[in-house]
Design a protein around this motif. Structure first.
Motif, PDB file in Angstrom:
ATOM      1  N   LEU A  26       0.742  -1.139   0.062  1.00  0.00           N
ATOM      2  CA  LEU A  26      -0.059  -0.041   0.024  1.00  0.00           C
ATOM      3  C   LEU A  26       0.922   1.318  -0.088  1.00  0.00           C
ATOM      4  CD1 LEU A  26      -2.653   1.355   0.358  1.00  0.00           C
ATOM      5  CD2 LEU A  26      -2.264   1.154   2.948  1.00  0.00           C
ATOM      6  N   SER A  27       0.555   2.154  -0.994  1.00  0.00           N
ATOM      7  CA  SER A  27       1.313   3.349  -1.015  1.00  0.00           C
ATOM      8  C   SER A  27       0.749   4.624  -1.195  1.00  0.00           C
ATOM      9  CB  SER A  27       2.335   3.340  -2.410  1.00  0.00           C
ATOM     10  OG  SER A  27       3.143   2.258  -2.415  1.00  0.00           O
ATOM     11  N   PHE A  28       1.218   5.640  -0.737  1.00  0.00           N
ATOM     12  CA  PHE A  28       0.494   6.951  -0.787  1.00  0.00           C
ATOM     13  C   PHE A  28       1.360   7.872  -1.913  1.00  0.00           C
ATOM     14  CE2 PHE A  28      -0.074  11.531   0.925  1.00  0.00           C
ATOM     15  CZ  PHE A  28      -1.304  11.397   0.316  1.00  0.00           C
ATOM     16  N   LEU A  29       0.618   8.258  -2.688  1.00  0.00           N
ATOM     17  CA  LEU A  29       1.343   9.104  -3.978  1.00  0.00           C
ATOM     18  C   LEU A  29       0.498  10.093  -4.576  1.00  0.00           C
ATOM     19  CD1 LEU A  29       3.018   6.035  -6.120  1.00  0.00           C
ATOM     20  CD2 LEU A  29       4.131   7.479  -4.686  1.00  0.00           C
ATOM     21  N   ASP A  30       0.691  11.363  -4.550  1.00  0.00           N
ATOM     22  CA  ASP A  30      -0.162  12.414  -5.120  1.00  0.00           C
ATOM     23  C   ASP A  30      -1.514  12.477  -4.775  1.00  0.00           C
ATOM     24  OD1 ASP A  30       2.235  13.154  -6.782  1.00  0.00           O
ATOM     25  OD2 ASP A  30       1.733  11.707  -8.302  1.00  0.00           O
ATOM     26  N   GLY A  31      -1.638  12.230  -3.324  1.00  0.00           N
ATOM     27  CA  GLY A  31      -3.080  12.388  -2.872  1.00  0.00           C
ATOM     28  C   GLY A  31      -3.972  11.059  -3.262  1.00  0.00           C
ATOM     29  N   GLU A  32      -3.232   9.959  -3.500  1.00  0.00           N
ATOM     30  CA  GLU A  32      -4.170   8.752  -3.794  1.00  0.00           C
ATOM     31  C   GLU A  32      -3.274   7.628  -2.859  1.00  0.00           C
ATOM     32  OE1 GLU A  32      -5.556   8.905  -8.496  1.00  0.00           O
ATOM     33  OE2 GLU A  32      -3.918   7.712  -8.040  1.00  0.00           O
ATOM     34  N   LEU A  33      -4.280   6.606  -2.456  1.00  0.00           N
ATOM     35  CA  LEU A  33      -3.546   5.247  -2.069  1.00  0.00           C
ATOM     36  C   LEU A  33      -3.754   4.315  -3.205  1.00  0.00           C
ATOM     37  CD1 LEU A  33      -5.755   4.818   1.350  1.00  0.00           C
ATOM     38  CD2 LEU A  33      -3.559   5.582   1.249  1.00  0.00           C
ATOM     39  N   LEU A  34      -2.570   3.702  -3.164  1.00  0.00           N
ATOM     40  CA  LEU A  34      -2.481   2.915  -4.308  1.00  0.00           C
ATOM     41  C   LEU A  34      -2.047   1.443  -3.714  1.00  0.00           C
ATOM     42  CD1 LEU A  34      -1.930   2.018  -7.319  1.00  0.00           C
ATOM     43  CD2 LEU A  34       0.663   2.511  -6.679  1.00  0.00           C
ATOM     44  N   PHE A  35      -2.990   0.557  -4.206  1.00  0.00           N
ATOM     45  CA  PHE A  35      -2.912  -0.904  -3.655  1.00  0.00           C
ATOM     46  C   PHE A  35      -2.231  -1.707  -4.826  1.00  0.00           C
ATOM     47  CE2 PHE A  35      -6.379   0.906  -1.162  1.00  0.00           C
ATOM     48  CZ  PHE A  35      -6.219   0.277  -0.098  1.00  0.00           C
ATOM     49  N   GLY A  46       0.445 -18.494  -7.148  1.00  0.00           N
ATOM     50  CA  GLY A  46      -0.078 -17.148  -7.716  1.00  0.00           C
ATOM     51  C   GLY A  46      -1.465 -17.605  -8.405  1.00  0.00           C
ATOM     52  N   LEU A  47      -2.467 -16.802  -8.386  1.00  0.00           N
ATOM     53  CA  LEU A  47      -3.730 -17.117  -8.772  1.00  0.00           C
ATOM     54  C   LEU A  47      -4.034 -15.856  -9.863  1.00  0.00           C
ATOM     55  CD1 LEU A  47      -6.166 -18.485  -6.142  1.00  0.00           C
ATOM     56  CD2 LEU A  47      -5.091 -19.727  -7.802  1.00  0.00           C
ATOM     57  N   SER A  48      -3.179 -14.800  -9.575  1.00  0.00           N
ATOM     58  CA  SER A  48      -3.571 -13.588 -10.303  1.00  0.00           C
ATOM     59  C   SER A  48      -2.328 -12.976 -10.679  1.00  0.00           C
ATOM     60  CB  SER A  48      -4.430 -12.505  -9.748  1.00  0.00           C
ATOM     61  OG  SER A  48      -3.586 -12.084  -8.664  1.00  0.00           O
ATOM     62  N   ASN A  49      -2.257 -12.353 -11.896  1.00  0.00           N
ATOM     63  CA  ASN A  49      -0.989 -11.261 -11.989  1.00  0.00           C
ATOM     64  C   ASN A  49      -1.117  -9.947 -11.081  1.00  0.00           C
ATOM     65  OD1 ASN A  49      -0.202 -12.870 -14.183  1.00  0.00           O
ATOM     66  ND2 ASN A  49      -1.575 -11.864 -15.517  1.00  0.00           N
ATOM     67  N   LEU A  50       0.037  -9.328 -11.253  1.00  0.00           N
ATOM     68  CA  LEU A  50       0.028  -8.145 -10.274  1.00  0.00           C
ATOM     69  C   LEU A  50      -1.020  -7.176 -10.755  1.00  0.00           C
ATOM     70  CD1 LEU A  50       1.608  -6.394  -8.189  1.00  0.00           C
ATOM     71  CD2 LEU A  50       2.901  -5.469  -9.943  1.00  0.00           C
ATOM     72  N   SER A  51      -2.054  -6.766  -9.700  1.00  0.00           N
ATOM     73  CA  SER A  51      -2.886  -5.924  -9.836  1.00  0.00           C
ATOM     74  C   SER A  51      -2.766  -4.629  -9.221  1.00  0.00           C
ATOM     75  CB  SER A  51      -4.408  -6.555  -9.647  1.00  0.00           C
ATOM     76  OG  SER A  51      -4.489  -8.078 -10.205  1.00  0.00           O
ATOM     77  N   LYS A  52      -3.362  -3.574  -9.874  1.00  0.00           N
ATOM     78  CA  LYS A  52      -3.312  -2.192  -9.126  1.00  0.00           C
ATOM     79  C   LYS A  52      -4.807  -1.683  -8.902  1.00  0.00           C
ATOM     80  CE  LYS A  52       1.289  -1.193 -10.841  1.00  0.00           C
ATOM     81  NZ  LYS A  52       2.161  -0.184 -11.449  1.00  0.00           N
ATOM     82  N   PHE A  53      -4.854  -0.981  -7.871  1.00  0.00           N
ATOM     83  CA  PHE A  53      -6.169  -0.307  -7.546  1.00  0.00           C
ATOM     84  C   PHE A  53      -5.777   1.003  -6.814  1.00  0.00           C
ATOM     85  CE2 PHE A  53      -9.431   0.580  -4.187  1.00  0.00           C
ATOM     86  CZ  PHE A  53     -10.453   0.953  -5.052  1.00  0.00           C
ATOM     87  N   SER A  54      -6.193   2.277  -7.229  1.00  0.00           N
ATOM     88  CA  SER A  54      -6.058   3.409  -6.546  1.00  0.00           C
ATOM     89  C   SER A  54      -7.216   3.964  -6.069  1.00  0.00           C
ATOM     90  CB  SER A  54      -5.171   4.137  -7.287  1.00  0.00           C
ATOM     91  OG  SER A  54      -5.868   4.624  -8.570  1.00  0.00           O
ATOM     92  N   ILE A  55      -7.247   4.676  -5.038  1.00  0.00           N
ATOM     93  CA  ILE A  55      -8.531   5.591  -4.666  1.00  0.00           C
ATOM     94  C   ILE A  55      -7.771   6.848  -4.081  1.00  0.00           C
ATOM     95  CG2 ILE A  55      -8.362   4.468  -2.202  1.00  0.00           C
ATOM     96  CD1 ILE A  55     -11.515   4.638  -2.278  1.00  0.00           C
ATOM     97  N   PHE A  87     -14.723   0.816  -2.856  1.00  0.00           N
ATOM     98  CA  PHE A  87     -13.605  -0.274  -2.366  1.00  0.00           C
ATOM     99  C   PHE A  87     -14.235  -1.636  -3.279  1.00  0.00           C
ATOM    100  CE2 PHE A  87     -11.597   1.189   1.382  1.00  0.00           C
ATOM    101  CZ  PHE A  87     -10.247   1.520   1.014  1.00  0.00           C
ATOM    102  N   GLU A  88     -15.178  -1.551  -4.067  1.00  0.00           N
ATOM    103  CA  GLU A  88     -15.758  -2.580  -4.530  1.00  0.00           C
ATOM    104  C   GLU A  88     -14.892  -3.585  -5.495  1.00  0.00           C
ATOM    105  OE1 GLU A  88     -18.691  -5.420  -5.047  1.00  0.00           O
ATOM    106  OE2 GLU A  88     -19.075  -3.699  -3.681  1.00  0.00           O
ATOM    107  N   PRO A  89     -14.201  -2.718  -6.203  1.00  0.00           N
ATOM    108  CA  PRO A  89     -13.033  -3.548  -7.046  1.00  0.00           C
ATOM    109  C   PRO A  89     -11.869  -4.294  -6.427  1.00  0.00           C
ATOM    110  CG  PRO A  89     -13.193  -1.037  -7.833  1.00  0.00           C
ATOM    111  CD  PRO A  89     -13.830  -1.166  -6.654  1.00  0.00           C
ATOM    112  N   LEU A  90     -11.713  -3.858  -5.163  1.00  0.00           N
ATOM    113  CA  LEU A  90     -10.631  -4.470  -4.230  1.00  0.00           C
ATOM    114  C   LEU A  90     -11.070  -5.845  -3.606  1.00  0.00           C
ATOM    115  CD1 LEU A  90      -7.639  -3.805  -3.578  1.00  0.00           C
ATOM    116  CD2 LEU A  90      -8.705  -2.677  -1.409  1.00  0.00           C
ATOM    117  N   PRO A  91     -10.473  -6.924  -3.953  1.00  0.00           N
ATOM    118  CA  PRO A  91     -11.030  -8.357  -3.687  1.00  0.00           C
ATOM    119  C   PRO A  91     -10.890  -8.354  -1.937  1.00  0.00           C
ATOM    120  CG  PRO A  91      -8.815  -8.580  -4.617  1.00  0.00           C
ATOM    121  CD  PRO A  91      -9.296  -7.110  -4.756  1.00  0.00           C
ATOM    122  N   GLY A  92     -11.808  -8.964  -1.255  1.00  0.00           N
ATOM    123  CA  GLY A  92     -11.809  -9.029   0.095  1.00  0.00           C
ATOM    124  C   GLY A  92     -12.439  -7.881   0.888  1.00  0.00           C
ATOM    125  N   SER A  93     -12.620  -6.733   0.262  1.00  0.00           N
ATOM    126  CA  SER A  93     -13.319  -5.531   0.909  1.00  0.00           C
ATOM    127  C   SER A  93     -14.705  -5.893   1.299  1.00  0.00           C
ATOM    128  CB  SER A  93     -13.383  -4.277  -0.096  1.00  0.00           C
ATOM    129  OG  SER A  93     -14.379  -4.522  -1.257  1.00  0.00           O
TER     130      SER A  93
END
Length: 131
Positions: A26-35, A46-55, A87-93
């Motif tokens: 989890l990172s904080f960049l330019d006013g966004e949280l990036l997962f 591994g069941l997925s490739n690297l995924s990104k989600f920001s809010i 948070f709907e696109p984030l798995p497990g939310s």
């Protein structure tokens, strides 16, 4: 500023319950949280490739660090959005909230992360009120 996290999620299909593990940063960049995360099965495959989600941080209602039960355990970083759908696109939310497990070694960094983001959000809201 970034912090590693993980959490488990459970999926049910009729009588079968499948446990999956999400690991990421989890990172904080330019006013966004990036997962940035990957999903694994319980065997570590591994069941997925690297995924990104920001809010945008403007869509975050609350960020809180809760320490673990015992002194040798980590804790949880709990992030709650203003609306369930953010948070709907984030798995497990769950209902606009995500609970990230933080390892004991990263506990102090998670506390600083939470404190800095809460300060940033407070200053931004105060600035918005003054305008």
């Amino acid at each position: 500023m970034s912090i590693p996290f993980n959490y488990s999620m459970y999926e049910t299909e009729d009588v079968k319950v499948e446990v999956k593990e999400v690991k990421g940063i989890l990172s904080f960049l330019d006013g966004e949280l990036l997962f940035e995360y990957k999903v694994y099965d319980m065997m570590g495959n591994g069941l997925s490739n690297l995924s990104k989600f920001s809010i945008q941080l403007d869509h975050i209602k609350k960020i809180q660090y809760k320490k673990g039960f015992l002194f040798f355990t980590g804790g949880k970083l709990i992030i709650e959005a203003n609306q369930w759908a953010f948070f709907e696109p984030l798995p497990g939310s769950d209902q606009g909230k995500i609970k990230l497990n933080i390892k004991r070694n990263d506990k102090n960094e998670a506390i600083r992360f939470s404190t800095k983001l809460n300060l940033y959000m407070s200053q931004k809201r105060l600035g918005d009120m003054e305008e």
